[in-house]
Design a protein around this motif. Structure first.
Motif, PDB file in Angstrom:
ATOM      1  N   LEU A 167       0.839  -1.196   0.000  1.00 42.62           N
ATOM      2  CA  LEU A 167       0.000   0.000   0.000  1.00 42.62           C
ATOM      3  C   LEU A 167       0.875   1.248   0.000  1.00 42.62           C
ATOM      4  O   LEU A 167       2.044   1.195   0.360  1.00 42.62           O
ATOM      5  CB  LEU A 167      -0.897   0.023   1.247  1.00 42.62           C
ATOM      6  CG  LEU A 167      -1.775  -1.211   1.502  1.00 42.62           C
ATOM      7  CD1 LEU A 167      -2.421  -1.114   2.870  1.00 42.62           C
ATOM      8  CD2 LEU A 167      -2.833  -1.344   0.415  1.00 42.62           C
ATOM      9  N   SER A 168       0.292   2.375  -0.358  1.00 40.94           N
ATOM     10  CA  SER A 168       1.013   3.638  -0.222  1.00 40.94           C
ATOM     11  C   SER A 168       0.876   4.120   1.216  1.00 40.94           C
ATOM     12  O   SER A 168      -0.080   3.762   1.918  1.00 40.94           O
ATOM     13  CB  SER A 168       0.437   4.685  -1.177  1.00 40.94           C
ATOM     14  OG  SER A 168      -0.852   5.091  -0.748  1.00 40.94           O
ATOM     15  N   ASP A 169       1.822   4.954   1.667  1.00 41.75           N
ATOM     16  CA  ASP A 169       1.758   5.478   3.031  1.00 41.75           C
ATOM     17  C   ASP A 169       0.442   6.211   3.274  1.00 41.75           C
ATOM     18  O   ASP A 169      -0.200   6.042   4.316  1.00 41.75           O
ATOM     19  CB  ASP A 169       2.917   6.450   3.287  1.00 41.75           C
ATOM     20  CG  ASP A 169       4.270   5.760   3.252  1.00 41.75           C
ATOM     21  OD1 ASP A 169       4.328   4.594   2.820  1.00 41.75           O
ATOM     22  OD2 ASP A 169       5.258   6.393   3.667  1.00 41.75           O
ATOM     23  N   THR A 170       0.042   7.021   2.312  1.00 42.03           N
ATOM     24  CA  THR A 170      -1.169   7.849   2.458  1.00 42.03           C
ATOM     25  C   THR A 170      -2.408   6.985   2.562  1.00 42.03           C
ATOM     26  O   THR A 170      -3.268   7.193   3.430  1.00 42.03           O
ATOM     27  CB  THR A 170      -1.311   8.815   1.266  1.00 42.03           C
ATOM     28  OG1 THR A 170      -0.138   9.619   1.164  1.00 42.03           O
ATOM     29  CG2 THR A 170      -2.527   9.715   1.443  1.00 42.03           C
ATOM     30  N   TYR A 171      -2.503   5.987   1.664  1.00 38.60           N
ATOM     31  CA  TYR A 171      -3.681   5.120   1.670  1.00 38.60           C
ATOM     32  C   TYR A 171      -3.739   4.291   2.953  1.00 38.60           C
ATOM     33  O   TYR A 171      -4.810   4.109   3.541  1.00 38.60           O
ATOM     34  CB  TYR A 171      -3.699   4.192   0.461  1.00 38.60           C
ATOM     35  CG  TYR A 171      -4.902   3.275   0.453  1.00 38.60           C
ATOM     36  CD1 TYR A 171      -6.168   3.763   0.130  1.00 38.60           C
ATOM     37  CD2 TYR A 171      -4.772   1.932   0.800  1.00 38.60           C
ATOM     38  CE1 TYR A 171      -7.279   2.938   0.147  1.00 38.60           C
ATOM     39  CE2 TYR A 171      -5.885   1.096   0.825  1.00 38.60           C
ATOM     40  CZ  TYR A 171      -7.129   1.614   0.499  1.00 38.60           C
ATOM     41  OH  TYR A 171      -8.242   0.792   0.531  1.00 38.60           O
ATOM     42  N   LEU A 172      -2.587   3.799   3.400  1.00 38.26           N
ATOM     43  CA  LEU A 172      -2.543   3.014   4.632  1.00 38.26           C
ATOM     44  C   LEU A 172      -3.127   3.816   5.793  1.00 38.26           C
ATOM     45  O   LEU A 172      -3.940   3.304   6.575  1.00 38.26           O
ATOM     46  CB  LEU A 172      -1.111   2.602   4.967  1.00 38.26           C
ATOM     47  CG  LEU A 172      -0.899   1.950   6.341  1.00 38.26           C
ATOM     48  CD1 LEU A 172      -1.616   0.601   6.414  1.00 38.26           C
ATOM     49  CD2 LEU A 172       0.593   1.778   6.636  1.00 38.26           C
ATOM     50  N   GLY A 173      -2.738   5.092   5.904  1.00 41.55           N
ATOM     51  CA  GLY A 173      -3.213   5.930   7.006  1.00 41.55           C
ATOM     52  C   GLY A 173      -4.720   6.107   6.996  1.00 41.55           C
ATOM     53  O   GLY A 173      -5.383   5.924   8.024  1.00 41.55           O
ATOM     54  N   SER A 174      -5.279   6.462   5.843  1.00 43.30           N
ATOM     55  CA  SER A 174      -6.727   6.695   5.770  1.00 43.30           C
ATOM     56  C   SER A 174      -7.505   5.391   5.886  1.00 43.30           C
ATOM     57  O   SER A 174      -8.571   5.343   6.513  1.00 43.30           O
ATOM     58  CB  SER A 174      -7.071   7.401   4.455  1.00 43.30           C
ATOM     59  OG  SER A 174      -6.664   6.615   3.338  1.00 43.30           O
ATOM     60  N   TYR A 175      -6.972   4.321   5.303  1.00 44.51           N
ATOM     61  CA  TYR A 175      -7.618   2.997   5.336  1.00 44.51           C
ATOM     62  C   TYR A 175      -7.695   2.483   6.776  1.00 44.51           C
ATOM     63  O   TYR A 175      -8.745   2.025   7.231  1.00 44.51           O
ATOM     64  CB  TYR A 175      -6.821   2.041   4.455  1.00 44.51           C
ATOM     65  CG  TYR A 175      -7.226   0.585   4.510  1.00 44.51           C
ATOM     66  CD1 TYR A 175      -8.498   0.174   4.135  1.00 44.51           C
ATOM     67  CD2 TYR A 175      -6.304  -0.390   4.907  1.00 44.51           C
ATOM     68  CE1 TYR A 175      -8.858  -1.174   4.165  1.00 44.51           C
ATOM     69  CE2 TYR A 175      -6.645  -1.733   4.934  1.00 44.51           C
ATOM     70  CZ  TYR A 175      -7.922  -2.115   4.568  1.00 44.51           C
ATOM     71  OH  TYR A 175      -8.263  -3.441   4.599  1.00 44.51           O
ATOM     72  N   PHE A 176      -6.595   2.579   7.517  1.00 46.58           N
ATOM     73  CA  PHE A 176      -6.561   2.077   8.888  1.00 46.58           C
ATOM     74  C   PHE A 176      -7.521   2.870   9.777  1.00 46.58           C
ATOM     75  O   PHE A 176      -8.278   2.291  10.573  1.00 46.58           O
ATOM     76  CB  PHE A 176      -5.137   2.153   9.446  1.00 46.58           C
ATOM     77  CG  PHE A 176      -4.950   1.412  10.737  1.00 46.58           C
ATOM     78  CD1 PHE A 176      -4.495   0.099  10.738  1.00 46.58           C
ATOM     79  CD2 PHE A 176      -5.225   2.014  11.962  1.00 46.58           C
ATOM     80  CE1 PHE A 176      -4.328  -0.607  11.924  1.00 46.58           C
ATOM     81  CE2 PHE A 176      -5.055   1.325  13.153  1.00 46.58           C
ATOM     82  CZ  PHE A 176      -4.610   0.009  13.132  1.00 46.58           C
TER      83      PHE A 176
END
Length: 281
Positions: free
Chosen positions: A201-210
C-alpha cells in the motif's frame, strides 16, 4: 536453565504438584496450561502474573517460564508443535499462529468470554477423563478436543483489538494488526512506510484505510498498544525501567518516561508505586 522438547505433535499431561520442578525453562512448542485447582503465579519472560482455578494460560515457543506455587496445584498441560498449527486445515482462521504468538505479550489468563470459560472447563474435564480411562479412538478424540481449545484460545486473543474496530472489518486490517502486534518490539518495522511496503500500500492510503476501519490512526493504535504492554510490565514484572525502555526500542529511560507521562500524566516510577503489589502472593 534448559529446553523442553515435544516428542509428538500433540500431548496432554496431567500434573498435581506442590512446587515447580523446572525453573526458567525454554519451550520449543506451544503449551496451553489450564489451572484445575490451586494458586500461585506464572513467571514468563521476566514477568510474574498470579493464577487461580479455571485460568487458561498460553505459552509460546521460545518463552522462558516457571511457576511459583503457593498451594498444591493441578495442571492440565496441552502441548502442540508449531508445525501442527501450520499444517492443520483450519476452516476460517488463516492467521491463527500469529494470534497464538501474540499471547506471549499477555502473560495471564487469555479467556475473555465467560461462555468460553464454561466450554473450556468441560473440554478439560473430558481430556482429564480420557487420561484416566483409556478407550478406542482416544487419539482422534483428543486431537478434536485440542483443536477446539486452540480455536477458543485464538478467538479470545482476537478480541483484544481496537475499541472502535468495525464489525465487518476487512481481513487485511486484521493482518496489519497482527503484524503490528508481532513486531511491537521492533520500531523500524512499525514505521508507516515499512508497514505500507509489507502490505503493498502507499503510506497515504494506509493511514486513511486504517483510520476508517479502526477509528484511530495507525500511530495511535501502535502507541496505545505499546502503552498497555508497558503498563503490564510495570504492574507485573520487576524489570528496571531502563530494561523496559530497551525492550520497547526507546533510546533511554528518559524517552520512555516522556512517552508514558504524556499519555498517562504520571511518571513511570509513580505509576508503578501506585499499583497494588502483584509480585507477591
Amino acid at each position: 536453565m534448559g529446553k523442553e522438547n515435544l516428542h509428538q505433535s500433540v500431548e496432554v499431561i496431567y500434573k498435581k504438584v506442590d512446587e515447580c520442578p523446572l525453573t526458567d525453562w525454554q519451550l520449543t512448542f506451544f503449551q496451553l496450561v489450564y489451572i484445575i485447582s490451586g494458586t500461585g503465579a506464572l513467571r514468563i519472560n521476566g514477568n510474574r502474573r498470579p493464577y487461580e482455578p479455571e485460568n487458561l494460560l498460553l505459552l509460546t515457543p521460545n518463552d522462558y517460564y516457571s511457576f511459583d506455587i503457593s498451594s498444591t496445584t493441578e495442571f492440565l498441560l496441552i502441548r502442540f508443535s508449531s508445525s501442527y498449527v501450520k499444517e492443520y486445515k483450519w476452516q476460517s482462521i488463516d492467521h491463527i499462529e500469529c494470534l497464538l504468538h501474540y499471547a506471549t505479550h499477555l502473560s495471564g489468563c487469555i479467556l475473555r468470554c465467560q461462555c468460553d470459560a464454561v466450554l473450556v472447563k468441560a473440554i478439560v474435564e473430558s481430556l482429564r477423563s480420557g487420561i484416566d480411562h483409556k478407550d478406542i479412538y482416544d487419539e482422534d478424540l483428543t486431537r478434536h478436543f485440542v483443536n477446539a481449545l486452540i480455536v477458543i484460545a485464538a478467538r479470545n486473543i482476537s478480541k483484544i483489538r481496537p475499541a472502535n474496530l468495525r464489525e465487518n472489518v476487512d481481513k487485511r486490517i486484521l493482518d496489519i494488526i497482527d503484524y503490528i502486534q508481532f513486531h511491537i518490539f521492533e520500531p523500524q518495522k512499525l514505521k508507516a512506510s515499512a508497514i505500507a511496503e509489507v502490505f503493498g500500500l502507499s503510506d497515504t492510503y494506509l493511514g486513511s484505510y486504517f483510520k476508517n476501519q479502526c477509528g484511530e490512526t495507525i500511530q495511535e493504535f501502535i502507541s496505545n498498544y505499546k502503552l498497555r504492554l508497558i503498563e503490564h510490565r510495570l504492574k507485573f514484572s520487576d524489570r528496571r525501567i531502563n530494561e523496559i525502555a530497551s525492550e520497547f526500542g526507546f533510546a533511554d529511560e528518559s524517552h520512555l518516561n516522556k512517552f508514558f507521562k504524556k499519555r498517562r500524566n504520571i511518571s513511570l516510577t509513580a505509576y508503578r508505586k501506585s499499583q497494588p503489589s502483584n509480585l507477591v502472593i
